[in-house]
Design a protein around this motif. Structure first.
Motif, short mmCIF file in Angstrom:
data_model
loop_
_atom_site.label_atom_id
_atom_site.label_comp_id
_atom_site.label_asym_id
_atom_site.label_seq_id
_atom_site.Cartn_x
_atom_site.Cartn_y
_atom_site.Cartn_z
N LEU A 49 -44.52 6.69 16.04
CA LEU A 49 -43.79 5.44 16.26
C LEU A 49 -42.38 5.51 15.68
CD1 LEU A 49 -46.66 2.87 15.53
CD2 LEU A 49 -45.70 3.53 17.75
N LEU A 50 -42.22 6.24 14.58
CA LEU A 50 -40.88 6.47 14.03
C LEU A 50 -40.01 7.23 15.03
CD1 LEU A 50 -41.16 7.36 10.23
CD2 LEU A 50 -39.67 5.63 11.27
N ALA A 51 -40.60 8.24 15.68
CA ALA A 51 -39.87 9.00 16.69
C ALA A 51 -39.44 8.08 17.84
CB ALA A 51 -40.73 10.14 17.21
N LEU A 52 -40.32 7.14 18.21
CA LEU A 52 -39.97 6.19 19.26
C LEU A 52 -38.80 5.32 18.83
CD1 LEU A 52 -40.57 4.90 21.99
CD2 LEU A 52 -42.25 3.43 20.84
N CYS A 53 -38.81 4.88 17.57
CA CYS A 53 -37.68 4.10 17.04
C CYS A 53 -36.39 4.90 17.11
CB CYS A 53 -37.96 3.69 15.60
SG CYS A 53 -39.21 2.40 15.40
N ALA A 54 -36.47 6.19 16.82
CA ALA A 54 -35.28 7.04 16.87
C ALA A 54 -34.72 7.14 18.27
CB ALA A 54 -35.62 8.43 16.33
N VAL A 55 -35.60 7.18 19.27
CA VAL A 55 -35.15 7.24 20.66
C VAL A 55 -34.51 5.92 21.09
CG1 VAL A 55 -35.93 7.48 23.06
CG2 VAL A 55 -36.84 8.99 21.29
N VAL A 56 -35.10 4.82 20.65
CA VAL A 56 -34.62 3.50 21.06
C VAL A 56 -33.33 3.11 20.34
CG1 VAL A 56 -35.21 1.03 21.03
CG2 VAL A 56 -36.93 2.71 21.67
N LEU A 57 -33.13 3.62 19.13
CA LEU A 57 -32.01 3.18 18.29
C LEU A 57 -30.65 3.27 18.99
CD1 LEU A 57 -30.90 2.24 15.59
CD2 LEU A 57 -30.96 4.62 14.79
N PRO A 58 -30.24 4.40 19.56
CA PRO A 58 -28.92 4.43 20.20
C PRO A 58 -28.83 3.50 21.41
CG PRO A 58 -29.76 6.65 19.82
CD PRO A 58 -30.91 5.71 19.61
N LEU A 59 -29.94 3.33 22.13
CA LEU A 59 -29.93 2.45 23.29
C LEU A 59 -29.80 1.00 22.87
CD1 LEU A 59 -32.85 4.13 25.30
CD2 LEU A 59 -30.38 4.54 25.51
N ALA A 60 -30.54 0.63 21.82
CA ALA A 60 -30.47 -0.75 21.35
C ALA A 60 -29.12 -1.05 20.72
CB ALA A 60 -31.58 -0.99 20.32
N GLY A 61 -28.49 -0.04 20.12
CA GLY A 61 -27.21 -0.26 19.46
C GLY A 61 -26.12 -0.77 20.38
N ARG A 62 -26.28 -0.55 21.68
CA ARG A 62 -25.27 -1.04 22.63
C ARG A 62 -25.23 -2.56 22.69
NH1 ARG A 62 -26.76 2.13 28.03
NH2 ARG A 62 -28.75 1.12 27.51
N TYR A 63 -26.33 -3.20 22.28
CA TYR A 63 -26.39 -4.66 22.30
C TYR A 63 -25.93 -5.29 20.98
CZ TYR A 63 -29.30 -4.06 26.47
OH TYR A 63 -29.77 -3.73 27.71
N TRP A 64 -25.73 -4.47 19.97
CA TRP A 64 -25.41 -5.01 18.66
C TRP A 64 -23.93 -5.31 18.56
CZ3 TRP A 64 -28.43 -0.99 15.18
CH2 TRP A 64 -29.78 -1.08 15.50
N LYS A 65 -23.62 -6.33 17.81
CA LYS A 65 -22.23 -6.70 17.60
C LYS A 65 -21.55 -5.66 16.73
CE LYS A 65 -22.99 -11.71 17.85
NZ LYS A 65 -22.88 -12.99 17.12
#
Length: 201
Positions: A151-167
């Motif tokens: 699940l940590l590895a999944l978080c690592a994959v999602v992190l750069p994608l989710a960062g596009r939505y962050w202010k």
């Protein structure tokens, strides 16, 4: 669309999976879960074939797989740092968390595959004899560490994608977004632009 219309249009809300609080909290909780498993018994060792209770040896995760503790702390630090990191730094943090997760999974899987080998250090410390034979049985905690690592590895994959939505959080990023969106740029942003050789007008 004019700059005024773009500025007045509502900002699209981030998907739930991409929320910073959700992702950072998930990474932190998972890293703590892995760390917590290392304080528990991973291998039960029976030194005496007769089954005398006092001869049983309990090998915790931080002895059976010493690397898991360090990797969990690295992932924890990465999850916390992601909350304040910029775009480039988030990619670096994602790679670090991914490698940490892979190391956690590999180390825990090694314990499951060869519990006697993983317990040899503890057996030698308890008996004074290296390479001794004993009855061993694994517990559920290495499996928990593997699941949390995945699940940590999944978080690592999602992190750069989710960062596009962050202010954006840095003054440089805020200034760049202001210029792109047609919003006014303050004196500090203008000075920084001149320092970089750009024309803020």
């Amino acid at each position: 669309m004019s700059a005024d219309a773009a500025a007045s249009s509502p900002v699209k809300a981030s998907p739930r999976w991409a929320r910073k609080s959700t992702l950072v909290l998930a990474a932190v909780v998972l890293a703590l879960a892995v760390f917590g498993t290392t304080t528990q018994t991973w291998i039960e060792v029976q030194l005496d074939p007769a089954g005398v209770p006092d001869s049983n040896l309990h090998v915790p995760g931080n002895k059976a797989a010493t690397a898991v503790t360090a990797l969990a702390l690295v992932a924890l630090a990465g999850g916390l740092a992601a909350s304040i990191a910029g775009r480039v730094a988030r990619w670096i943090i994602a790679v670090i968390i991914a490698f940490s997760a892979a190391g956690i999974i590999l180390a825990a899987a090694t314990v499951l595959a060869d519990p006697l080998g993983a317990a040899q250090g503890s057996i030698a410390a308890a008996t004074g004899v290296a390479g001794g034979q004993a009855g061993v049985a694994g517990t559920a905690f290495p499996v928990v560490a593997i699941v949390a690592g995945a699940l940590l590895a999944l978080c690592a994959v999602v992190l750069p994608l989710a960062g596009r939505y962050w202010k954006t959080r840095t003054k440089y990023d805020a200034g760049s977004r202001g210029r792109q969106d047609g919003q006014p740029v303050d004196e500090i942003d203008s000075w920084d632009s001149l320092s970089r050789g750009e024309d803020p007008t």
